[in-house]
Design a protein around this motif. Structure first.
Motif, mmCIF file in Angstrom:
data_model
loop_
_atom_site.group_PDB
_atom_site.id
_atom_site.type_symbol
_atom_site.label_atom_id
_atom_site.label_comp_id
_atom_site.label_asym_id
_atom_site.label_seq_id
_atom_site.Cartn_x
_atom_site.Cartn_y
_atom_site.Cartn_z
ATOM 1 N N ALA A 25 -11.141 4.117 -11.209
ATOM 2 C CA ALA A 25 -11.402 4.391 -9.433
ATOM 3 C C ALA A 25 -10.901 3.488 -8.218
ATOM 4 C CB ALA A 25 -13.264 4.721 -9.621
ATOM 5 N N ASP A 26 -10.689 2.607 -8.505
ATOM 6 C CA ASP A 26 -9.578 1.484 -7.436
ATOM 7 C C ASP A 26 -9.309 2.201 -7.685
ATOM 8 O OD1 ASP A 26 -12.633 0.452 -6.566
ATOM 9 O OD2 ASP A 26 -12.128 -1.382 -7.978
ATOM 10 N N VAL A 27 -7.999 2.452 -8.385
ATOM 11 C CA VAL A 27 -5.904 2.657 -7.978
ATOM 12 C C VAL A 27 -6.186 3.687 -8.690
ATOM 13 C CG1 VAL A 27 -4.537 2.671 -9.730
ATOM 14 C CG2 VAL A 27 -6.183 0.591 -10.090
ATOM 15 N N ARG A 28 -7.217 4.931 -8.244
ATOM 16 C CA ARG A 28 -6.657 6.545 -7.353
ATOM 17 C C ARG A 28 -6.429 6.736 -5.594
ATOM 18 N NH1 ARG A 28 -5.755 9.371 -12.280
ATOM 19 N NH2 ARG A 28 -6.600 8.051 -14.557
ATOM 20 N N THR A 29 -8.297 5.575 -5.650
ATOM 21 C CA THR A 29 -8.578 5.653 -3.844
ATOM 22 C C THR A 29 -7.382 5.296 -3.621
ATOM 23 O OG1 THR A 29 -10.549 4.858 -4.046
ATOM 24 C CG2 THR A 29 -10.237 4.531 -2.976
ATOM 25 N N ALA A 30 -6.590 4.324 -4.159
ATOM 26 C CA ALA A 30 -5.174 3.716 -3.455
ATOM 27 C C ALA A 30 -4.320 4.429 -3.640
ATOM 28 C CB ALA A 30 -4.755 2.496 -4.386
ATOM 29 N N MET A 31 -4.263 4.706 -4.235
ATOM 30 C CA MET A 31 -2.687 5.904 -4.692
ATOM 31 C C MET A 31 -2.860 7.550 -4.061
ATOM 32 S SD MET A 31 -1.136 4.835 -6.749
ATOM 33 C CE MET A 31 -1.167 2.625 -7.169
ATOM 34 N N ARG A 32 -4.320 8.087 -3.718
ATOM 35 C CA ARG A 32 -4.079 8.335 -2.733
ATOM 36 C C ARG A 32 -3.853 8.273 -1.537
ATOM 37 N NH1 ARG A 32 -9.145 10.408 -5.456
ATOM 38 N NH2 ARG A 32 -10.133 8.925 -4.536
ATOM 39 N N GLU A 33 -3.887 6.973 -0.721
ATOM 40 C CA GLU A 33 -3.575 6.842 0.290
ATOM 41 C C GLU A 33 -1.961 6.301 0.480
ATOM 42 O OE1 GLU A 33 -5.675 3.109 1.708
ATOM 43 O OE2 GLU A 33 -7.623 3.612 0.691
ATOM 44 N N VAL A 34 -1.566 6.037 -0.401
ATOM 45 C CA VAL A 34 0.039 6.400 -1.216
ATOM 46 C C VAL A 34 1.073 7.724 -1.036
ATOM 47 C CG1 VAL A 34 1.721 5.487 -2.853
ATOM 48 C CG2 VAL A 34 -0.413 4.179 -2.576
ATOM 49 N N ARG A 35 0.275 8.496 -1.300
ATOM 50 C CA ARG A 35 0.969 10.028 -1.236
ATOM 51 C C ARG A 35 0.799 10.681 0.384
ATOM 52 N NH1 ARG A 35 -2.150 15.277 -1.936
ATOM 53 N NH2 ARG A 35 -0.941 16.757 -3.414
ATOM 54 N N VAL A 52 3.244 9.915 -6.654
ATOM 55 C CA VAL A 52 2.039 8.746 -7.047
ATOM 56 C C VAL A 52 1.409 9.091 -8.671
ATOM 57 C CG1 VAL A 52 -0.397 9.689 -6.512
ATOM 58 C CG2 VAL A 52 1.155 9.450 -4.396
ATOM 59 N N GLU A 53 1.613 10.495 -9.065
ATOM 60 C CA GLU A 53 1.293 10.840 -11.131
ATOM 61 C C GLU A 53 2.123 10.013 -11.453
ATOM 62 O OE1 GLU A 53 1.923 14.532 -11.986
ATOM 63 O OE2 GLU A 53 0.947 15.123 -10.921
ATOM 64 N N ALA A 59 -0.327 2.492 -13.625
ATOM 65 C CA ALA A 59 -0.907 1.491 -12.448
ATOM 66 C C ALA A 59 -3.018 1.552 -13.914
ATOM 67 C CB ALA A 59 -1.612 1.552 -11.257
ATOM 68 N N VAL A 60 -3.008 2.712 -13.894
ATOM 69 C CA VAL A 60 -4.799 2.799 -15.134
ATOM 70 C C VAL A 60 -4.803 2.624 -16.387
ATOM 71 C CG1 VAL A 60 -6.002 4.476 -13.376
ATOM 72 C CG2 VAL A 60 -4.200 5.121 -15.113
#
Ligand code: GDP
Length: 295
Positions: A25-35, A52-53, A59-60
C-alpha cells in the motif's frame, strides 16, 4: 530545467527512503504521487499511466519489499525507468553512408527548423564535414533567403536560389549539386505548416523518395508540451522519422514533451535546442537529463 518535477519526485523519494519497512500500500501511494508529478509536468496521459504501471509491478515484488532497504530499491526502480523513458543512450547521427548523407528536417512552421538546420550544419562543419544546406520551403516568402543568411553567418554553403521551382525540383538539384561538388552532408530544410496536413505529408514523402535521407529529423518545440507529442505522433505515422530534435529546451521548465517523446514515437531525441544562437544546440543525453530530474 524540470524543477517542479524534480522537487515533487524528490519529496516522494525522501518519504520512501525515510521508512524502514514498506508495504504494498505504501508503494502504491508513492506511485500515485509519481503519476501526479508526471502529469503536472505535462507528460502524455498514456505514457504516465504505462510508466507507473510498469514501475509499480516491479516495486511491489517480494524481493523489493523484503529487502533491507526497500525504499532505496523502489527509488532505484523509478530512476532506472525514468532513464529508459528518456531513451537510455545518447543517439548519434547516422550519416556513415555514401556521400552526400542527406539530413532532412521536418516539422511545423515556427518549430525552429531553419535555425536548427543551420545549427546542425555548423556543428557538422566543425567536425570537419563538407556541408551544404538547401531550403525547400517555397510557401513562406523569404524562407529560402533566411537560410541563405544563416549560411553566410555560419560560413556554410547554401544551394543557390532559383525562383519558381517545386520542393522536389530543389531537392533534385541539391542532390546533383552536392554529388558533383563532393559534399559529405546535404541538409534539407523543408516547408512547415501551421498544422499537420496531407499536402505537407505528400510533399515530404516525394522529397524523401528523391533524396533517400540518412536521417529524417522531426523538429518540435518543447514548450508546446502535449501538442509537440501529438505532432510527433502524427508525423511518425506518415514519414519514416529517424529521430527528434526538441527546440526551446532552454525555456522548458516542465519537460512533458521530452519525457513523452520516446514512448510516443519510438524514436530517440537526438538533439536539444538551447537558445536562439547558432551554437546553442546540444546532443540529447538521456542519462544527464534524468539525473537533473532526479537531483
Ligand atoms: P521554422 O519556421 O521552423 O523554420 O522556425 P525558425 O527556425 O525560423 O525559428 C523560429 C524562432 O524560434 C526563431 O526566432 C528562432 O530564433 C527561435 N528558436 C529556434 N530554436 C530555438 C531554441 O532552441 N531556443 C530558443 N530560445 N529559440 C529558438
Amino acid at each position: 530545467m524540470f524543477e517542479s518535477l524534480s522537487d515533487r519526485l524528490g519529496g516522494v523519494f525522501d518519504r520512501l527512503r525515510g521508512r524502514g519497512a514498506l508495504t504494498e500500500a505504501d508503494v502504491r501511494t508513492a506511485m500515485r504521487e509519481v503519476r501526479i508529478a508526471l502529469l503536472e509536468a505535462d507528460v502524455a496521459l498514456p505514457v504516465a499511466r504505462d510508466f507507473v504501471e510498469k514501475v509499480t509491478e516491479l516495486a511491489v515484488g517480494h524481493q523489493v519489499l523484503r529487502s533491507i532497504t526497500p525504499g532505496q530499491q523502489v527509488v532505484k526502480i523509478v530512476s532506472d525507468a525514468l532513464v529508459e523513458m528518456l531513451g537510455s543512450d545518447t543517439a548519434e547521427l547516422e550519416i556513415a553512408v555514401t556521400p552526400p548523407a542527406v539530413i532532412m528536417l521536418v516539422g511545423l512552421q515556427g518549430s525552429g527548423k531553419t535555425t536548427t538546420t543551420a545549427k546542425l550544419a555548423k556543428l557538422l562543419k566543425k567536425q570537419g564535414k563538407k556541408v551544404m544546406m538547401a531550403s525547400l520551403d517555397v510557401n513562406r516568402p523569404a524562407a529560402q533567403e533566411q537560410l541563405a543568411v544563416l549560411g553566410t553567418q555560419t560560413e556554410v554553403i547554401t544551394l543557390p536560389i532559383v525562383a519558381g521551382q517545386t520542393p522536389v525540383d530543389i531537392a533534385r538539384r541539391a542532390m546533383q549539386s552536392a554529388k558533383l561538388q563532393g559534399f559529405d552532408v546535404l541538409m534539407l530544410d523543408t516547408a512547415g505548416r501551421l498544422h499537420v496536413d496531407q499536402a505537407l505529408m505528400d510533399e515530404m514523402k516525394a522529397v524523401a523518395d528523391i533524396a533517400n535521407p540518412a536521417e529524417i529529423l522531426l523538429v518540435v518545440d518543447s514548450l508546446t508540451g502535449q501538442d509537440a507529442v501529438n505532432v510527433a505522433s502524427n508525423f511518425s505515422e506518415q514519414v519514416p522519422l529517424t529521430g527528434v530534435i526538441l527546440t526551446r529546451m532552454d525555456g522548458d521548465a516542465r519537460g512533458g514533451a521530452a519525457l513523452s517523446m520516446r514512448a510516443v514515437t519510438g524514436k530517440p531525441i537526438k538533439f536539444a535546442g538551447m537558445g536562439e544562437k547558432l551554437d546553442q544546440i546540444e546532443p540529447f543525453h538521456p542519462k544527464r537529463v534524468a539525473s537533473r530530474i532526479l537531483g
